[in-house]
Design a protein around this motif. Structure first.
Motif, PDB file in Angstrom:
ATOM      1  N   UNK A 300       0.846  -1.195   0.000  1.00 39.13           N
ATOM      2  CA  UNK A 300       0.000   0.000   0.000  1.00 39.13           C
ATOM      3  C   UNK A 300       0.880   1.244   0.000  1.00 39.13           C
ATOM      4  N   UNK A 301       0.529   2.224  -0.815  1.00 39.34           N
ATOM      5  CA  UNK A 301       1.194   3.529  -0.756  1.00 39.34           C
ATOM      6  C   UNK A 301       0.125   4.603  -0.652  1.00 39.34           C
ATOM      7  N   UNK A 302       0.375   5.585   0.219  1.00 43.81           N
ATOM      8  CA  UNK A 302      -0.563   6.667   0.459  1.00 43.81           C
ATOM      9  C   UNK A 302      -0.063   7.939  -0.216  1.00 43.81           C
ATOM     10  N   UNK A 303      -0.959   8.628  -0.903  1.00 43.02           N
ATOM     11  CA  UNK A 303      -0.604   9.848  -1.631  1.00 43.02           C
ATOM     12  C   UNK A 303       0.577   9.580  -2.566  1.00 43.02           C
ATOM     13  N   UNK A 304       0.559   8.415  -3.183  1.00 44.01           N
ATOM     14  CA  UNK A 304       1.657   8.040  -4.069  1.00 44.01           C
ATOM     15  C   UNK A 304       1.301   8.271  -5.527  1.00 44.01           C
ATOM     16  N   UNK A 305       1.960   7.513  -6.410  1.00 38.54           N
ATOM     17  CA  UNK A 305       1.692   7.641  -7.841  1.00 38.54           C
ATOM     18  C   UNK A 305       2.316   8.878  -8.426  1.00 38.54           C
ATOM     19  N   UNK A 306       1.645  10.007  -8.285  1.00 39.50           N
ATOM     20  CA  UNK A 306       2.129  11.316  -8.732  1.00 39.50           C
ATOM     21  C   UNK A 306       2.448  11.354 -10.236  1.00 39.50           C
ATOM     22  N   UNK A 307       1.679  10.595 -11.012  1.00 43.37           N
ATOM     23  CA  UNK A 307       1.812  10.686 -12.467  1.00 43.37           C
ATOM     24  C   UNK A 307       1.108  11.952 -12.962  1.00 43.37           C
ATOM     25  N   UNK A 308       1.577  12.456 -14.113  1.00 39.46           N
ATOM     26  CA  UNK A 308       1.011  13.686 -14.667  1.00 39.46           C
ATOM     27  C   UNK A 308      -0.004  13.359 -15.758  1.00 39.46           C
ATOM     28  N   UNK A 309      -1.026  14.192 -15.833  1.00 40.99           N
ATOM     29  CA  UNK A 309      -2.073  13.988 -16.835  1.00 40.99           C
ATOM     30  C   UNK A 309      -1.647  14.446 -18.232  1.00 40.99           C
ATOM     31  N   UNK A 325      -5.362   8.955  -3.329  1.00 40.40           N
ATOM     32  CA  UNK A 325      -5.265   8.792  -1.874  1.00 40.40           C
ATOM     33  C   UNK A 325      -4.567   7.498  -1.499  1.00 40.40           C
ATOM     34  N   UNK A 326      -4.967   6.389  -2.135  1.00 35.96           N
ATOM     35  CA  UNK A 326      -4.448   5.072  -1.759  1.00 35.96           C
ATOM     36  C   UNK A 326      -4.210   4.260  -3.027  1.00 35.96           C
ATOM     37  N   UNK A 327      -3.008   3.745  -3.169  1.00 37.09           N
ATOM     38  CA  UNK A 327      -2.676   2.821  -4.257  1.00 37.09           C
ATOM     39  C   UNK A 327      -2.337   1.462  -3.659  1.00 37.09           C
ATOM     40  N   UNK A 328      -2.893   0.405  -4.229  1.00 35.47           N
ATOM     41  CA  UNK A 328      -2.586  -0.958  -3.795  1.00 35.47           C
ATOM     42  C   UNK A 328      -1.850  -1.639  -4.940  1.00 35.47           C
ATOM     43  N   UNK A 329      -0.673  -2.157  -4.616  1.00 34.22           N
ATOM     44  CA  UNK A 329       0.214  -2.758  -5.613  1.00 34.22           C
ATOM     45  C   UNK A 329       0.290  -4.270  -5.429  1.00 34.22           C
ATOM     46  N   UNK A 330       0.498  -4.978  -6.539  1.00 39.75           N
ATOM     47  CA  UNK A 330       0.819  -6.403  -6.483  1.00 39.75           C
ATOM     48  C   UNK A 330       1.734  -6.731  -7.647  1.00 39.75           C
ATOM     49  N   UNK A 332       4.466  -5.446  -8.490  1.00 43.93           N
ATOM     50  CA  UNK A 332       5.052  -4.289  -9.145  1.00 43.93           C
ATOM     51  C   UNK A 332       4.103  -3.437  -9.959  1.00 43.93           C
ATOM     52  N   UNK A 333       2.805  -3.733  -9.929  1.00 48.16           N
ATOM     53  CA  UNK A 333       1.864  -2.886 -10.675  1.00 48.16           C
ATOM     54  C   UNK A 333       0.674  -2.528  -9.796  1.00 48.16           C
ATOM     55  N   UNK A 334       0.064  -1.408 -10.116  1.00 53.33           N
ATOM     56  CA  UNK A 334      -1.100  -0.950  -9.364  1.00 53.33           C
ATOM     57  C   UNK A 334      -2.308  -1.783  -9.759  1.00 53.33           C
ATOM     58  N   UNK A 335      -2.981  -2.397  -8.765  1.00 52.72           N
ATOM     59  CA  UNK A 335      -4.163  -3.207  -9.039  1.00 52.72           C
ATOM     60  C   UNK A 335      -5.434  -2.584  -8.480  1.00 52.72           C
ATOM     61  N   UNK A 336      -5.282  -1.550  -7.657  1.00 58.77           N
ATOM     62  CA  UNK A 336      -6.475  -0.973  -7.033  1.00 58.77           C
ATOM     63  C   UNK A 336      -6.156   0.473  -6.644  1.00 58.77           C
ATOM     64  N   UNK A 337      -7.008   1.403  -7.062  1.00 58.57           N
ATOM     65  CA  UNK A 337      -6.894   2.804  -6.676  1.00 58.57           C
ATOM     66  C   UNK A 337      -8.120   3.157  -5.847  1.00 58.57           C
ATOM     67  N   UNK A 338      -7.881   3.733  -4.648  1.00 55.68           N
ATOM     68  CA  UNK A 338      -8.975   4.110  -3.757  1.00 55.68           C
ATOM     69  C   UNK A 338      -8.877   5.601  -3.482  1.00 55.68           C
ATOM     70  N   UNK A 339      -9.979   6.298  -3.645  1.00 59.33           N
ATOM     71  CA  UNK A 339     -10.056   7.710  -3.279  1.00 59.33           C
ATOM     72  C   UNK A 339     -11.152   7.857  -2.225  1.00 59.33           C
ATOM     73  N   UNK A 340     -10.814   8.492  -1.120  1.00 61.76           N
ATOM     74  CA  UNK A 340     -11.786   8.681  -0.043  1.00 61.76           C
ATOM     75  C   UNK A 340     -12.445  10.047  -0.182  1.00 61.76           C
ATOM     76  N   UNK A 341     -13.709  10.103   0.178  1.00 55.80           N
ATOM     77  CA  UNK A 341     -14.477  11.345   0.105  1.00 55.80           C
ATOM     78  C   UNK A 341     -15.333  11.459   1.366  1.00 55.80           C
ATOM     79  N   UNK A 342     -15.119  12.515   2.147  1.00 55.90           N
ATOM     80  CA  UNK A 342     -15.937  12.731   3.334  1.00 55.90           C
ATOM     81  C   UNK A 342     -17.215  13.457   2.913  1.00 55.90           C
ATOM     82  N   UNK A 343     -18.107  12.712   2.275  1.00 55.71           N
ATOM     83  CA  UNK A 343     -19.386  13.231   1.810  1.00 55.71           C
ATOM     84  C   UNK A 343     -20.460  12.191   2.119  1.00 55.71           C
ATOM     85  N   UNK A 344     -21.682  12.659   2.255  1.00 58.30           N
ATOM     86  CA  UNK A 344     -22.802  11.755   2.502  1.00 58.30           C
ATOM     87  C   UNK A 344     -23.501  11.471   1.169  1.00 58.30           C
ATOM     88  N   UNK A 345     -23.303  10.252   0.676  1.00 54.72           N
ATOM     89  CA  UNK A 345     -24.001   9.864  -0.546  1.00 54.72           C
ATOM     90  C   UNK A 345     -25.367   9.296  -0.184  1.00 54.72           C
TER      91      UNK A 345
END
Length: 437
Positions: A300-309, A325-330, A332-345
């Motif tokens: 797991x890496x937090x606030x990682x990646x930092x690739x440019x658009x 916010x959160x990258x999950x690696x397996x 050597x490659x990213x398999x899951x990207x998680x972004x957290x949002x403090x909002x009420x859906x």
């Protein structure tokens, strides 16, 4: 001193009756809130000072002036029996837990009674925890280090400082310019503790906390007094000799460094301890996911990646950097990207899009393009309007991609087995199988 409590996104009307705040108090608190770094360009990042009321926004904590204080609590659905005081007590407990996880602190709350949780604000509870930990630590002895000292003595101690000897004592050879190491308590860590005690004494309105802080100030009387802006944070080294002070050092940073704002001038005179819930939720979930996957094949890496658009056609300069916010690696490659949002859906019954912001979806589509992850998750706080089931509420396939975008929630009001619940979200057999395709 008058004290008021409000939950984020709720209002506190102006007036003189129960449940109201006098207008002159509201003006002072609003002026103090405007000095916060969370204000933003609109000037309403902490409090909206409207014509007939104050409205809290997505920042929680305590604002205090000489005459009144306002505690802003997060909007967390807690299931407790009793009135509003009991609910606020339960929310304070959950908020302290989130802070402890997010800031990697071991905060014990066993000595705080249920009545204390009801009548004390978040600030006073954190001050009490800090005082209790510091009193226990100083009873075992303050940390000390060898410091280089210089003194003019009748007998040689340590080594002779030749330049000083031949300039200052050329005519008085009976005095020796000595340089030596001496074990001292007047070190950076203790100076930080003294500054924290002094600062909290100015912030606290609780007689019991003020008494504890007076006792601690007496203990630190021989330690040099240093302004907060001049403290040497980088000189503090936590090792096996002072490991017990690590949590106290973390709490001192919480009180004295960038996570809060203090003002002491003009119409906004007062103090503030504030936390942006979106950032706190992100750090809380990120650390919990790191724990949940600690003994698996995932990293797991937090606030990682930092690739440019984008890249400029003129000079190939990269612009618009991404920070998922959160990258999950397996492997050597990213398999899951998680972004957290403090909002009420909302539930799917109420709204097929569930109140998910279109901009958030566009953001996740950019992540799908850049990080090539087969799985994306927008993670929100769970609330009663979503029903009894937390975690995954909807799954979508991004057009033109094999990537799956999930809408999920986690119940921060329920701290029990939360690691297991996150593992259920992250490692369920059905979804893990899809990641292998």
């Amino acid at each position: 001193m008058s004290a008021f409590t409000l939950r984020e996104w709720e209002t506190l009307p102006h007036g003189e009756g129960d449940g109201c705040i006098p207008e002159h108090f509201a003006e002072r608190l609003a002026a103090l809130a405007k000095k916060s770094t969370f204000v933003g360009s609109s000037g309403g990042g902490v409090l909206e000072d409207r014509r007939h009321d104050l409205r809290a926004r997505g920042v929680v904590g305590v604002l205090a002036t000489d005459e009144c204080s306002l505690e802003i609590l997060p909007k967390i659905d807690v299931e407790v029996q009793g009135g509003e005081a009991m609910q606020n007590a339960a929310i304070r407990k959950r908020l302290v837990h989130m802070l402890a996880v997010a800031l990697d602190l071991k905060i014990e709350t066993g000595q705080i009674t249920e009545l204390d949780w009801q009548r004390e604000t978040l600030l006073e509870i954190l001050i009490r925890i800090f005082c209790s930990k510091l009193i226990d630590a100083v009873r075992r002895g303050m940390p000390r280090r060898y410091m280089v000292q210089e003194d003019d003595l009748a007998a040689l101690r340590g080594t002779l400082d030749l330049p000083r000897q031949f300039t200052r004592h050329a005519a008085t050879p009976s005095r020796l310019a000595c340089k030596f190491d001496e074990l001292s308590e007047d070190i950076a860590l203790n100076r930080i503790m003294k500054a924290t005690v002094a600062h909290l004494f100015r912030m606290s309105r609780s007689p019991s906390n003020q008494q504890r802080l007076r006792e601690l100030a007496f203990v630190y009387a021989d330690i040099a007094e240093v302004a907060v802006s001049s403290l040497k944070w980088d000189e503090v080294v936590i090792d096996r000799t002072n490991r017990a002070w690590q949590e106290l050092f973390g709490m001192a940073q919480l009180f004295l460094r960038s996570r809060y704002q203090t003002t002491s001038a003009g119409a906004g005179r007062g103090t503030a301890l504030l936390f942006e819930m979106n950032t706190l939720f992100e750090e809380y979930v990120g650390r919990l996911i790191t724990r949940a996957l600690a003994r698996t094949e995932y990293r797991v890496s937090l606030q990682g990646g930092r690739l440019f658009c984008l890249k400029s056609l003129d000079d190939e300069r990269a612009v618009f950097q991404t920070k998922p916010d959160i990258l999950i690696w397996r492997d050597g490659r990213v398999v899951h990207v998680i972004d957290t949002k403090w909002k009420r859906i909302s539930s799917r019954i109420d709204n097929r899009k569930q109140g998910v912001a279109q901009g958030d979806v566009y953001q996740m589509m950019a992540y799908a393009q850049l990080y090539r992850a087969p799985r994306l998750t927008l993670l929100y706080p769970h609330h009663s309007g979503l029903g009894a089931t937390e975690l995954i509420h909807a799954r979508h396939r991004i057009t033109g991609h094999a990537t799956i975008l999930e809408i999920a929630s986690i119940d921060v009001a329920n701290g029990g087995n939360i690691i297991d619940r996150l593992q259920s979200l992250l490692l369920s057999s059905e979804l893990t199988a899809e990641l292998s395709v």
